[in-house]
Design a protein around this motif. Structure first.
Motif, PDB file in Angstrom:
ATOM      1  N   TYR A  20       0.818  -1.219   0.000  1.00  0.00           N
ATOM      2  CA  TYR A  20       0.000   0.000   0.000  1.00  0.00           C
ATOM      3  C   TYR A  20       0.851   1.268   0.000  1.00  0.00           C
ATOM      4  O   TYR A  20       0.374   2.327  -0.399  1.00  0.00           O
ATOM      5  N   GLN A  21       2.094   1.175   0.423  1.00  0.00           N
ATOM      6  CA  GLN A  21       2.954   2.356   0.320  1.00  0.00           C
ATOM      7  C   GLN A  21       3.265   2.661  -1.144  1.00  0.00           C
ATOM      8  O   GLN A  21       3.265   3.815  -1.562  1.00  0.00           O
ATOM      9  N   ILE A  59      -0.620   6.334  -6.983  1.00  0.00           N
ATOM     10  CA  ILE A  59      -1.869   7.104  -7.099  1.00  0.00           C
ATOM     11  C   ILE A  59      -1.554   8.588  -6.951  1.00  0.00           C
ATOM     12  O   ILE A  59      -2.066   9.431  -7.689  1.00  0.00           O
ATOM     13  N   GLY A  60      -0.703   8.907  -5.993  1.00  0.00           N
ATOM     14  CA  GLY A  60      -0.301  10.302  -5.819  1.00  0.00           C
ATOM     15  C   GLY A  60       0.286  10.869  -7.093  1.00  0.00           C
ATOM     16  O   GLY A  60      -0.008  12.007  -7.478  1.00  0.00           O
ATOM     17  N   GLU A  61       1.081  10.078  -7.789  1.00  0.00           N
ATOM     18  CA  GLU A  61       1.703  10.530  -9.033  1.00  0.00           C
ATOM     19  C   GLU A  61       0.637  10.830 -10.099  1.00  0.00           C
ATOM     20  O   GLU A  61       0.715  11.854 -10.796  1.00  0.00           O
ATOM     21  N   LEU A 107      -2.531  11.688  -9.669  1.00  0.00           N
ATOM     22  CA  LEU A 107      -3.280  12.893  -9.315  1.00  0.00           C
ATOM     23  C   LEU A 107      -2.413  14.137  -9.456  1.00  0.00           C
ATOM     24  O   LEU A 107      -2.874  15.183  -9.913  1.00  0.00           O
ATOM     25  N   ALA A 108      -1.156  14.018  -9.065  1.00  0.00           N
ATOM     26  CA  ALA A 108      -0.269  15.180  -9.101  1.00  0.00           C
ATOM     27  C   ALA A 108       0.000  15.624 -10.529  1.00  0.00           C
ATOM     28  O   ALA A 108       0.442  16.737 -10.769  1.00  0.00           O
ATOM     29  N   LEU A 134      -2.793   6.720   1.674  1.00  0.00           N
ATOM     30  CA  LEU A 134      -2.707   5.331   1.229  1.00  0.00           C
ATOM     31  C   LEU A 134      -1.407   4.694   1.676  1.00  0.00           C
ATOM     32  O   LEU A 134      -1.377   3.525   2.079  1.00  0.00           O
ATOM     33  N   ALA A 135      -0.325   5.465   1.623  1.00  0.00           N
ATOM     34  CA  ALA A 135       0.982   4.927   1.989  1.00  0.00           C
ATOM     35  C   ALA A 135       1.049   4.583   3.468  1.00  0.00           C
ATOM     36  O   ALA A 135       1.916   3.835   3.909  1.00  0.00           O
ATOM     37  N   LEU A 180       1.293   1.779  -3.527  1.00  0.00           N
ATOM     38  CA  LEU A 180      -0.009   2.248  -4.023  1.00  0.00           C
ATOM     39  C   LEU A 180      -0.142   3.753  -3.821  1.00  0.00           C
ATOM     40  O   LEU A 180      -0.555   4.491  -4.726  1.00  0.00           O
ATOM     41  N   GLY A 181       0.195   4.217  -2.626  1.00  0.00           N
ATOM     42  CA  GLY A 181       0.114   5.647  -2.337  1.00  0.00           C
ATOM     43  C   GLY A 181       0.985   6.453  -3.282  1.00  0.00           C
ATOM     44  O   GLY A 181       0.563   7.501  -3.798  1.00  0.00           O
ATOM     45  N   LEU A 182       2.179   5.967  -3.545  1.00  0.00           N
ATOM     46  CA  LEU A 182       3.084   6.700  -4.432  1.00  0.00           C
ATOM     47  C   LEU A 182       2.542   6.787  -5.851  1.00  0.00           C
ATOM     48  O   LEU A 182       2.589   7.846  -6.480  1.00  0.00           O
ATOM     49  N   LEU A 188      -3.117  17.617  -3.963  1.00  0.00           N
ATOM     50  CA  LEU A 188      -4.067  16.512  -3.798  1.00  0.00           C
ATOM     51  C   LEU A 188      -3.354  15.168  -3.918  1.00  0.00           C
ATOM     52  O   LEU A 188      -3.554  14.261  -3.097  1.00  0.00           O
ATOM     53  N   GLY A 189      -2.526  15.042  -4.945  1.00  0.00           N
ATOM     54  CA  GLY A 189      -1.786  13.790  -5.130  1.00  0.00           C
ATOM     55  C   GLY A 189      -0.915  13.473  -3.935  1.00  0.00           C
ATOM     56  O   GLY A 189      -0.856  12.330  -3.469  1.00  0.00           O
ATOM     57  N   LEU A 190      -0.256  14.479  -3.394  1.00  0.00           N
ATOM     58  CA  LEU A 190       0.628  14.250  -2.246  1.00  0.00           C
ATOM     59  C   LEU A 190      -0.157  13.791  -1.020  1.00  0.00           C
ATOM     60  O   LEU A 190       0.258  12.864  -0.321  1.00  0.00           O
ATOM     61  N   ILE A 225      -3.267  12.475  -0.805  1.00  0.00           N
ATOM     62  CA  ILE A 225      -3.919  11.168  -0.964  1.00  0.00           C
ATOM     63  C   ILE A 225      -2.866  10.071  -0.914  1.00  0.00           C
ATOM     64  O   ILE A 225      -3.049   9.033  -0.278  1.00  0.00           O
ATOM     65  N   GLY A 226      -1.755  10.312  -1.587  1.00  0.00           N
ATOM     66  CA  GLY A 226      -0.665   9.336  -1.543  1.00  0.00           C
ATOM     67  C   GLY A 226      -0.232   9.039  -0.119  1.00  0.00           C
ATOM     68  O   GLY A 226       0.019   7.893   0.253  1.00  0.00           O
TER      69      GLY A 226
END
Lengths: 462, 462
Positions: free
Chosen positions: A200-201, A207-209, A211-212, B211-212, A203-205, B203-205, B207-208
């Motif tokens: 999930y870490q 998904i964040g990318e 959206l960013a 999740l992370a 995953l966060g990276l 937002l990306g940061l 949300i990331g």
């Protein structure tokens, strides 16, 4: 709002009207979707066919093309004064409609009346996939919800599929944007993954990318050390050395076109010798499939070509045996490659899946197989220039499936179950990219993303 | 799966049964929710009351508590062999049910039959907020979808609200986890925001980050340079010096408890003098409200106390005038603070919003006001120890609202419209934290997060 020039939508609708000839075409936009209470919404996603013909990416709309009366109408409501105070000012619906070439708008509650007046005109609509839209159709057309599926318009489905299947240059540019964001997401994962991290870490990276970069997700990401679990949305495992990470994810561009890429890379700096062997087999199947892409070839044949290539590699390893043409035609390879080689991609990651695979991926002449393996192939028919598809071969060692086949002694003339025991806990490997079918062959979509073993290992810091 | 010990769920159900006395209690879990085609799902979110009493965070379940027959049953289906191959092995439903203290499970399709046999027993159910669950209820209970709202069980709603309103120690621990992830998200935003960035990059940061850390989002984030737009899910603006970023977002813990925090910080390294003045007014209202929190006080009175504090500050600035008790009782302050001071928080960010504000936030004696401002206050009733609530005062300069009031010359004895013109494009400021009501007062939830001007500016690199 992000839209193409209005001429694009006018032309698409004109072509649709030509194909349909007569009747009323009813398109339902999507509503906000509630998660744990009514006003706690998932991110809004407009219906893709609505986007294709009407461009407006906002909830609460429906549209009518009345071919007989020569009318095009968007039904929807302007913000109330109270809503403007809470949500800020927005352009009026008439202005938004004008931006996609529609001159007439009506309040939403006038739509049922309009449909009542249709009289003998045929009302065509596409298959609803959200329960609230089924409910609306049932109410407006005085049908039960159960009756809706039998009343969808096959002519409209076929016309929409014919149009949406061939991507225009402006659509290709959008898909390239989506794929490029997807490439960035994968580079992020390949660069940042470290032993000890949780799935999930990562995953966060990624998904964040997405959206960013101003994108969205085109589907729920698969990021897993258990690549053999094909439908895997668990992210709780720890990245452990010796394992591989299979990442299958992609972005949606601001205009809602999809990207979809898969890479498999080692948790440590390099693949093990056995991982390399399997990876190479998958990669060769990928290359073989890509080389075969061109207008006129059946995608089912490209799929079978890739299966044969996988089988050859597996035979070299001693996992398969016998005559491989027979093995593939009997489906023995499907123990290792249980799914399809690819699918259409566009406004949906599985483009037009809501319209039905029998229309999107198959024809009257070529029906989908019911055989294990082939029955998961979403696209079988002849490719045409302008199609956008994915190529995603893989090899998966699924213990439950191995046990089941072995217990039934299934395809034992082609499968070496003794040798297979050594690979039982191997996991799975897949690679995937998107391709545009061109007049002369195919062209990969988006920026380059490392796929060969040496390049992947270089990123992983070998 | 993340669950509390089974005793927790057994005790919750026992207390519910005691409160209800008799009848059949029917709880619907949630299904997967489709975005742009049936199998392209939003992240699954279980129904919160289902989670509270049955703990199982997976789609496709329903549950029955038959008080009269002394039965508790979970209805659902095990994975088929084919599904195991695609999704991997999962514990059987009977084992999952056992982990939350339920001894009986039945296939899902047996539920309608069970309800048929209920005969004269009263079937109690909660208000559905997803269309597919309305459809199921209609089908099972032989009602029209339109009839469903009038058939929900007020006794069951009241019993569930009574139980879920008072948070146990193990729930507080979970809420603290959610708040702590929310704190990390805010620290990320405050540390990383830079002039020139797009809102969606922030937002990306954030949300990331959620999740992370193994969390989810508790609601769609607000991250905006236009803080005066209260329901704002646009992320397309550029962070420009001189503006402030209002971030209102939070995480959901792995067990689905919510966090919800708001901070407003300058795009540059420091607030402007005018921004500081407004910020201080909001912060003093926040402090005043927090100091007033204790069991027995009506939250409506805490809200009005904060409104008075806001009005005092606005009067000092020359934006309001006259007798402030009169101003607040007549609602003049609502030109600047249009919404409520806070809400319950728990398994939902607006806890139990699906069950109805008249039960969650108000009583038979204290009904919600219809007045602008107060009508947006979700919680009015007396606080009790064990409540978890948010405190979120703000000041918002909404040009459309200012124009509307000024055109009507509304509350002109309390509002200095001439002076107000200077603030027209100021934007909006809000701060928000979650608090547990204790026997003696209140306690902030989660780790400390900078809120005072000097601390915020220190992070922003002044």
């Amino acid at each position: 709002m992000n839209t193409f020039p209005k001429e694009t939508y006018i032309e698409r609708r004109n072509r649709l009207k030509q194909k349909m000839g007569s009747g009323i075409l009813l398109f339902l936009g999507n509503e906000e979707s509630s998660s744990n209470f009514k006003d706690n919404w998932y991110p809004f996603r407009q219906d893709s066919s609505f986007l294709y013909f009407f461009g407006l990416d906002m909830p609460g709309l429906a549209a009518i093309i009345d071919i007989d009366q020569g009318q095009e109408i968007i039904f929807g409501d302007n913000l109330t004064t109270v809503e403007v105070i809470w949500q800020g000012a927005h352009p009026p619906l008439s202005e938004l409609a004008e931006s996609v070439g529609i001159k007439t708008t009506h309040p939403k509650n006038e739509l049922p009346k309009f449909l009542e007046k249709a009289g003998n005109q045929q009302i065509h609509f596409l298959p609803p996939y959200r329960p609230e839209n089924s409910q609306k159709l049932a109410e407006w057309l005085h049908l039960s919800i159960q009756e809706i599926p039998s009343r969808v318009s096959v002519p409209l489905i076929k016309a929409v599929v014919a149009l949406r299947s061939i991507k225009s240059e402006e659509e290709i540019r959008e898909i390239n944007k989506a794929v490029n964001i997807s490439v960035s997401m994968h580079k992020k994962a390949m660069h940042e993954a470290k032993p000890g991290m949780k799935e999930y870490q990562l995953l966060g990276l990624v998904i964040g990318e997405a959206l960013a970069q101003g994108g969205h997700l085109s589907f729920a990401p698969i990021i897993t050390i258990n690549g053999q679990i094909l439908h895997n949305h668990n992210y709780s495992n720890t990245l452990t050395p010796g394992k591989m990470v299979l990442g299958d994810f992609g972005a949606e561009s601001a205009m809602r076109y999809a990207g979809d890429i898969t890479r498999t890379f080692p948790v440590g700096p390099e693949f093990s010798p056995v991982q390399k062997e399997i990876y190479q087999i998958v990669f060769h199947a990928y290359q073989t499939a890509v080389a075969a892409l061109k207008p006129g070839i059946r995608f089912k044949d490209v799929h079978l070509l890739a299966c044969k290539k996988l089988a050859e590699g597996l035979k070299d390893l001693g996992l398969m045996k016998g005559n491989l043409d027979d093995a593939v035609s009997q489906g023995a390879h499907a123990l290792f490659f249980q799914c399809g080689l690819g699918h259409m991609m566009g406004l949906d990651v599985h483009d037009m899946e809501d319209l039905g695979e029998e229309y999107v991926g198959y024809t009257e002449e070529l029906k989908k197989s019911k055989e294990f393996g082939l029955r998961s192939l979403r696209l079988g028919k002849e490719l045409e220039a302008g199609y956008v598809i994915t190529i995603e071969p893989g090899i998966y060692f699924i213990p439950q499936l191995i046990d089941q086949w072995q217990a039934e002694n299934l395809h034992s003339e082609f499968i070496n179950y003794d040798k297979l025991a050594e690979y039982r806990n191997f996991g799975g490997i897949r690679v995937e990219d998107g391709y545009l079918i061109t007049e002369s062959g195919s062209k990969i979509l988006g920026d380059p993303l490392e796929i060969e073993i040496s390049d992947v290992e270089r990123i992983r810091g070998k």
